[in-house]
Design a protein around this motif. Structure first.
Motif, PDB file in Angstrom:
ATOM      1  N   SER A  21     -12.759 -58.856  30.590  1.00  0.00           N
ATOM      2  CA  SER A  21     -12.406 -57.429  30.600  1.00  0.00           C
ATOM      3  C   SER A  21     -12.969 -56.722  29.379  1.00  0.00           C
ATOM      4  CB  SER A  21     -10.885 -57.241  30.527  1.00  0.00           C
ATOM      5  OG  SER A  21     -10.266 -57.717  31.662  1.00  0.00           O
ATOM      6  N   PHE A  22     -12.742 -57.324  28.214  1.00  0.00           N
ATOM      7  CA  PHE A  22     -13.149 -56.662  26.979  1.00  0.00           C
ATOM      8  C   PHE A  22     -14.672 -56.570  26.899  1.00  0.00           C
ATOM      9  CE2 PHE A  22     -13.622 -55.884  22.414  1.00  0.00           C
ATOM     10  CZ  PHE A  22     -12.639 -54.929  22.223  1.00  0.00           C
ATOM     11  N   PHE A  23     -15.335 -57.604  27.414  1.00  0.00           N
ATOM     12  CA  PHE A  23     -16.802 -57.568  27.505  1.00  0.00           C
ATOM     13  C   PHE A  23     -17.249 -56.339  28.308  1.00  0.00           C
ATOM     14  CE2 PHE A  23     -20.316 -58.386  30.432  1.00  0.00           C
ATOM     15  CZ  PHE A  23     -21.372 -58.551  29.547  1.00  0.00           C
ATOM     16  N   ASN A  24     -16.536 -56.066  29.406  1.00  0.00           N
ATOM     17  CA  ASN A  24     -16.902 -54.914  30.236  1.00  0.00           C
ATOM     18  C   ASN A  24     -16.697 -53.589  29.505  1.00  0.00           C
ATOM     19  OD1 ASN A  24     -17.879 -56.126  32.631  1.00  0.00           O
ATOM     20  ND2 ASN A  24     -15.799 -56.755  33.125  1.00  0.00           N
ATOM     21  N   ALA A  25     -15.684 -53.539  28.647  1.00  0.00           N
ATOM     22  CA  ALA A  25     -15.472 -52.325  27.848  1.00  0.00           C
ATOM     23  C   ALA A  25     -16.631 -52.124  26.878  1.00  0.00           C
ATOM     24  CB  ALA A  25     -14.142 -52.410  27.110  1.00  0.00           C
TER      25      ALA A  25
END
Lengths: 346, 346
Positions: free
Chosen positions: B305-309
């Protein structure tokens, strides 16, 4: 004594092809009810002729007009006095039926029902209340769109009505009531919600504070009270997500021969899953705050859905929901007037 | 030139154990970025030591304080000037980074970002905008909770910003923009929505009118603009339903030995289904209307998820979103002032 339920037989997207067989299903399931089908008599008789039923338990009441799904409430009120919706409500007003069920136009139903049946003294605005599935059972949510721009007092009344309904139909002595907000902190949200929060803390309602959109489905709240705009957004967004998920689930299981084989294997599992979240089981929203019982079915209801709306009507008659609400409102008004008096004396 | 992204490494429920490996994933995926990890230096170094990475592409910037998830925005603003969040935002202000990503407290991030980076001239209130899956792709929805009690003008600005963002990041030349309401008729909803409706009809935005909660997921709208309260209710209710459905799906597939066997068979199908609606893919909400790029990750984000942010931050830097918004707002303001002049002359 039999419970008589007046059915707006012409209402909804599917009209008689749904309302008539669902009514017969209800007669077969509940030995204590009598049904009055209100609508175009010849069409109703033609539909009835397709089924086996006990004719002593069904009456047909002719109505010349039909409220269309896109009729404005004002038009339904003024120009459709001979509509199936209006006549079904008149039967309830005249005590010829104890409840009315309609899958017709929501705005029109609310306006006409309010005009014909009047609100309970002390209730400013009737609210639309439905039950929805949660991870632990179900929850009652109101208002779902009848009232936009409520006051704190309105919201407090919704909370009270939802609490009374839940006590009655779920045999739940202390329903947990939450106010829909966007955070649990006291500073968040619209003024009306803060006002309702204060009011609710002074009542005997089992008020548990603010709840957020996702809390609706967690099962830790029995009643969620909200402005009709907010409730409608929550309900429709929820419907949208559920449809999207079911769309992608179906897509994944019908992609190719292998996935179709898996779907066949998984059929009983998917069926048991589906039954848990089947919106048709929850069909039948209550127009709470009226002096009599009116149940709004989803416009697109199928036979099983509409049957559930009739069941809800029967249950509310047995539990005598409007009188229970009326009694609780009296207690509240009495308490408020005593408090005002003691303030004036002080 | 490398794109430098400042990461509030301490933010979110999982802090460094998510932000650090996700940052390394981003470096491995995108050769054009440099990462500045902002937070407790010794803790960051300890976390970094667990991984393989190109040390020339990561800088560590020490910050003494951390904004807690329950800190009030006012506290974060006044008493946490040495927080990882604030220092990450300062790097963006000072052009040492082109974007900031934080999984910290939303209210605090918005307040501090607004204070440090300022809003684009002509934009009254920045909005939180996220993308969500639909039956045909995805949709951008804003505001999701930063602004409660908006005016029609605010909503019009949200529509404009959402339209510019969608044009830029989706290469969609004419995004269809809808206003969230509870019916498609012109008479429904709050005054602010009717005001926005009028304003939008006078702009060059591809405004398609009112949309309802379920329309968000149908895929026929590219941008849905709404008050932060309404957007938050829609988003959270959607999350709640999705979680409930996934709960019952899991329950059905883990009931007994047979269903577990079916689940094993159905694994690839369920996986392909899940990837379509995986909220982690949509993580990374934009704080639109600020002069620089700030991306809010979900607090509970995992590494993916954080990678996508971070990816969202990179994309907005490449597309230069704040400048595009600024240019569109200038055009709009120019047009408004010309109209006002011609009214005065007339």
């Amino acid at each position: 004594m039999a419970i008589t339920i007046a059915i707006d037989a012409m209402g909804g997207d599917h009209g008689l092809t749904v309302t008539v067989p669902a009514s017969i299903d209800a007669l077969n399931s509940f030995s204590d009810i009598h049904i009055v089908l209100v609508g175009q008599e010849s069409l109703i008789q033609a539909e009835l002729a397709k089924h086996q039923y006990d004719s002593s338990r069904i009456t047909v009441q002719h109505a010349d007009q039909v409220v269309e799904m896109d009729d404005l409430p004002s038009k339904a009120l003024r120009n459709k006095r001979q509509s199936s919706m209006r006549i079904a409500l008149n039967l309830v007003k005249d005590d010829e039926a104890q409840a009315c069920v309609s899958a017709g136009n929501t705005g029109a139903l609310m306006a006409v029902a309010k005009f014909v049946l009047k609100t309970i003294p002390g209730i400013d605005r009737p609210a639309i209340c439905t039950s929805m599935p949660t991870m632990k059972g179900h929850v009652h949510v109101l208002d779902l769109g009848a009232n936009v721009g409520c006051t704190g007092e309105n919201l407090m009344q919704f909370a009270l009505m939802g609490s009374v309904l839940t006590k009655a139909v779920d045999d739940n002595p202390h329903p947990r009531v939450g106010l829909l907000n966007i955070g649990e902190e006291e500073i968040k949200g619209h003024q009306r919600i803060k006002d309702a929060h204060k009011l609710l803390n002074g009542t005997s309602i089992n008020y548990i504070g603010y709840v957020e959109g996702d809390d609706i489905y967690k099962g830790d709240t029995d009643v969620v009270a909200c402005d009709g705009f907010d409730g409608n957004i929550a309900l429709k967004a929820s419907e949208g997500v559920a449809k999207m998920i079911s769309f992608y689930l179906k897509e994944a299981f019908t992609k190719n021969l292998f996935t179709k084989f898996v779907a066949l294997m998984a059929y009983p599992v998917l069926k048991s899953f589906k039954s848990k979240v089947d919106p048709r089981k929850y069909n039948g929203a209550s127009l709470l705050g009226l002096r009599k019982i009116v149940i709004k079915s989803h416009g697109g209801a199928d036979q099983f859905s509409f049957f559930n709306a009739i069941s809800e009507a029967r249950l509310e008659v047995i539990k005598n929901v409007p009188d229970l609400i009326s009694a609780e409102v009296s207690v509240l008004l009495q308490k408020q007037s005593e408090e005002n008096e003691s303030k004036e004396t002080a």
